[in-house]
Write a protein that holds these residues in place. Structure first.
Motif, PDB file in Angstrom:
ATOM      1  N   ILE A   1       0.843  -1.197   0.000  1.00 26.91           N
ATOM      2  CA  ILE A   1       0.000   0.000   0.000  1.00 26.91           C
ATOM      3  C   ILE A   1       0.882   1.252   0.000  1.00 26.91           C
ATOM      4  CG2 ILE A   1      -1.643   1.368   1.388  1.00 26.91           C
ATOM      5  CD1 ILE A   1      -2.882  -1.327   2.293  1.00 26.91           C
ATOM      6  N   LYS A   2       1.933   1.223   0.813  1.00 29.30           N
ATOM      7  CA  LYS A   2       2.853   2.362   0.904  1.00 29.30           C
ATOM      8  C   LYS A   2       3.540   2.624  -0.437  1.00 29.30           C
ATOM      9  CE  LYS A   2       6.151   3.795   4.277  1.00 29.30           C
ATOM     10  NZ  LYS A   2       7.060   3.340   5.300  1.00 29.30           N
ATOM     11  N   ARG A   3       4.005   1.547  -1.055  1.00 28.78           N
ATOM     12  CA  ARG A   3       4.696   1.686  -2.339  1.00 28.78           C
ATOM     13  C   ARG A   3       3.751   2.267  -3.400  1.00 28.78           C
ATOM     14  NH1 ARG A   3       9.592  -1.094  -3.269  1.00 28.78           N
ATOM     15  NH2 ARG A   3      10.050  -2.882  -1.962  1.00 28.78           N
ATOM     16  N   PHE A   4       2.528   1.753  -3.437  1.00 27.91           N
ATOM     17  CA  PHE A   4       1.580   2.241  -4.438  1.00 27.91           C
ATOM     18  C   PHE A   4       1.194   3.684  -4.134  1.00 27.91           C
ATOM     19  CE2 PHE A   4      -0.050  -0.979  -7.546  1.00 27.91           C
ATOM     20  CZ  PHE A   4       0.934  -1.930  -7.304  1.00 27.91           C
TER      21      PHE A   4
ATOM     22  N   LEU B   1      -3.999  -1.087  -6.607  1.00 24.95           N
ATOM     23  CA  LEU B   1      -3.179  -2.239  -6.175  1.00 24.95           C
ATOM     24  C   LEU B   1      -3.920  -3.553  -6.431  1.00 24.95           C
ATOM     25  CD1 LEU B   1      -0.911  -3.706  -4.618  1.00 24.95           C
ATOM     26  CD2 LEU B   1      -2.040  -3.030  -2.487  1.00 24.95           C
ATOM     27  N   ALA B   2      -5.185  -3.605  -6.012  1.00 25.74           N
ATOM     28  CA  ALA B   2      -5.938  -4.862  -6.147  1.00 25.74           C
ATOM     29  C   ALA B   2      -6.164  -5.217  -7.614  1.00 25.74           C
ATOM     30  CB  ALA B   2      -7.267  -4.752  -5.406  1.00 25.74           C
ATOM     31  N   VAL B   3      -6.494  -4.221  -8.419  1.00 31.90           N
ATOM     32  CA  VAL B   3      -6.857  -4.546  -9.802  1.00 31.90           C
ATOM     33  C   VAL B   3      -5.625  -4.750 -10.677  1.00 31.90           C
ATOM     34  CG1 VAL B   3      -7.193  -2.184 -10.669  1.00 31.90           C
ATOM     35  CG2 VAL B   3      -8.479  -4.040 -11.667  1.00 31.90           C
ATOM     36  N   LEU B   4      -4.549  -4.000 -10.426  1.00 31.99           N
ATOM     37  CA  LEU B   4      -3.357  -4.184 -11.263  1.00 31.99           C
ATOM     38  C   LEU B   4      -2.654  -5.509 -10.940  1.00 31.99           C
ATOM     39  CD1 LEU B   4      -1.932  -0.540 -11.327  1.00 31.99           C
ATOM     40  CD2 LEU B   4      -2.990  -1.780 -13.237  1.00 31.99           C
TER      41      LEU B   4
ATOM     42  N   ALA C   1      -1.265 -11.265   0.052  1.00 31.78           N
ATOM     43  CA  ALA C   1      -1.371 -10.104   0.955  1.00 31.78           C
ATOM     44  C   ALA C   1      -2.648  -9.298   0.701  1.00 31.78           C
ATOM     45  CB  ALA C   1      -0.145  -9.211   0.787  1.00 31.78           C
ATOM     46  N   LEU C   2      -3.186  -9.401  -0.501  1.00 33.59           N
ATOM     47  CA  LEU C   2      -4.411  -8.640  -0.826  1.00 33.59           C
ATOM     48  C   LEU C   2      -5.575  -9.049   0.072  1.00 33.59           C
ATOM     49  CD1 LEU C   2      -4.257  -8.712  -4.745  1.00 33.59           C
ATOM     50  CD2 LEU C   2      -3.557  -6.849  -3.233  1.00 33.59           C
ATOM     51  N   LEU C   3      -5.481 -10.230   0.671  1.00 32.28           N
ATOM     52  CA  LEU C   3      -6.557 -10.679   1.570  1.00 32.28           C
ATOM     53  C   LEU C   3      -6.431 -10.057   2.958  1.00 32.28           C
ATOM     54  CD1 LEU C   3      -6.601 -14.507   0.708  1.00 32.28           C
ATOM     55  CD2 LEU C   3      -8.165 -12.750  -0.147  1.00 32.28           C
TER      56      LEU C   3
ATOM     57  N   GLY D   1      -8.595  -1.503 -17.016  1.00 36.99           N
ATOM     58  CA  GLY D   1      -8.248  -0.469 -18.002  1.00 36.99           C
ATOM     59  C   GLY D   1      -8.064   0.886 -17.334  1.00 36.99           C
ATOM     60  N   ALA D   2      -8.980   1.210 -16.420  1.00 48.16           N
ATOM     61  CA  ALA D   2      -8.916   2.512 -15.740  1.00 48.16           C
ATOM     62  C   ALA D   2      -7.632   2.614 -14.907  1.00 48.16           C
ATOM     63  CB  ALA D   2     -10.146   2.691 -14.851  1.00 48.16           C
ATOM     64  N   SER D   3      -7.263   1.528 -14.237  1.00 43.76           N
ATOM     65  CA  SER D   3      -6.058   1.576 -13.392  1.00 43.76           C
ATOM     66  C   SER D   3      -4.781   1.581 -14.230  1.00 43.76           C
ATOM     67  CB  SER D   3      -6.038   0.405 -12.402  1.00 43.76           C
ATOM     68  OG  SER D   3      -6.921   0.681 -11.330  1.00 43.76           O
ATOM     69  N   MET D   4      -4.830   0.987 -15.408  1.00 43.03           N
ATOM     70  CA  MET D   4      -3.655   1.062 -16.290  1.00 43.03           C
ATOM     71  C   MET D   4      -3.422   2.516 -16.701  1.00 43.03           C
ATOM     72  SD  MET D   4      -1.996  -1.738 -16.695  1.00 43.03           S
ATOM     73  CE  MET D   4      -1.092  -1.721 -18.238  1.00 43.03           C
ATOM     74  N   VAL D   5      -4.518   3.241 -16.922  1.00 44.11           N
ATOM     75  CA  VAL D   5      -4.379   4.665 -17.247  1.00 44.11           C
ATOM     76  C   VAL D   5      -3.761   5.386 -16.045  1.00 44.11           C
ATOM     77  CG1 VAL D   5      -5.648   6.794 -17.754  1.00 44.11           C
ATOM     78  CG2 VAL D   5      -6.201   4.677 -18.970  1.00 44.11           C
ATOM     79  N   ASN D   6      -4.224   5.066 -14.834  1.00 45.51           N
ATOM     80  CA  ASN D   6      -3.641   5.677 -13.629  1.00 45.51           C
ATOM     81  C   ASN D   6      -2.144   5.375 -13.544  1.00 45.51           C
ATOM     82  OD1 ASN D   6      -6.159   6.556 -12.929  1.00 45.51           O
ATOM     83  ND2 ASN D   6      -6.535   4.958 -11.407  1.00 45.51           N
ATOM     84  N   MET D   7      -1.774   4.129 -13.846  1.00 50.06           N
ATOM     85  CA  MET D   7      -0.361   3.762 -13.752  1.00 50.06           C
ATOM     86  C   MET D   7       0.466   4.522 -14.796  1.00 50.06           C
ATOM     87  SD  MET D   7       1.278  -0.012 -13.228  1.00 50.06           S
ATOM     88  CE  MET D   7       0.995  -0.644 -14.858  1.00 50.06           C
TER      89      MET D   7
END
Ligand code: HEM
Length: 204
Positions: free
Chosen positions: A52-55, A65-68, A151-153, A177-183
């Motif tokens: 979470i910190k890294r993201f 984090l969860a979707v990527l 860890a996502l759990l 797709g939306a999170s890839m744009v964020n990345m």
């Protein structure tokens, strides 16, 4: 017969075409260094707080984090990325207690040595070339390959998303797709800094 065309809006995933539109014109550095990149990459043994910190340090949310992480629906890994989970989790010849025991046995049979870099481990056994929500089904069953997958759990928000994506592939594909744009917005250079690369993986 007239062909139906699907309009793909930014960040939306088209199930039929497996497409999402990304933003172009990103300014990147003129130097490309694997050493620098590795310093910024998450580690397969990272726990949820570290992830979470890294993201967050890249302006990416728990949802990102969860979707990527769902990109691990495709591709392969190698024994060094999971060796510690199988035999030496806390340096006491133990295995990662969060890993399903039957799955751990199977992986131990495949990875005889932690230095084995040739054995290929499918992220999602039997479906590592299909981009779908199968990864979340595995993670929910404690069969994610990496400690970072499992860890996502360990966080209510990311756990909720794992279960949601397991149950709705459509939601996963759309959110991906939306999170890839964020990345793609991470650490974009501005003004006259850097350059817009002709090929994104290489400096001009
Ligand atoms: C959440 C933190 C993440 C960690 C800790 C992580 C870690 C890893 C590791 C250790 C490998 C296997 C390396 C090997 O053993 O050869 C891998 C493979 C892969 N990762 Fe991730 N990853 C993360 C997030 C992502 C994201 C955000 C994406 C893309 C959106 C991604 C896409 C992939 C793909 C496609 C592969 C397979 C590569 C191949 O088949 O050659 N990962 N990841």
């Amino acid at each position: 017969m007239e062909q139906a065309t699907k309009v793909v809006t930014k960040g939306e995933w088209s199930k039929d075409g497996n497409l999402y539109e990304v933003e172009t014109g990103r300014r990147d550095g003129r130097v490309s260094s694997a050493k620098e990149a590795v310093k910024n990459l998450p580690d397969s043994f990272d726990g949820i707080r570290k992830l979470i910190k890294r993201f967050a340090s890249k302006n990416l949310s728990l949802k990102d984090l969860a979707v990527l992480s769902g990109a691990h629906a495709i591709g392969k890994s190698h024994c060094p990325s999971i060796a510690k989970r199988l035999r030496n989790f806390t340096a006491h010849h133990d295995s990662d207690p969060t890993l399903d025991t039957a799955y751990a046995d199977r992986l131990r049979r495949r990875c005889r040595s932690p230095r084995d870099r040739t054995t290929e481990l499918e992220m999602v056994p039997g479906s590592s070339e299909t981009f779908d929500a199968a990864y979340y089904g595995l993670v929910a069953k404690r069969r994610g390959l990496f400690h970072s997958d499992e860890a996502l759990l360990r966080n209510d928000v990311t756990r909720g998303l794992v279960l949601r994506y397991r149950d709705s592939e459509e939601t996963f594909l759309r959110d991906f797709g939306a999170s890839m744009v964020n990345m793609g917005r991470v650490a974009v250079l501005t003004g006259s800094q850097g350059e817009i690369r002709k090929t994104c993986a290489f400096v001009n």
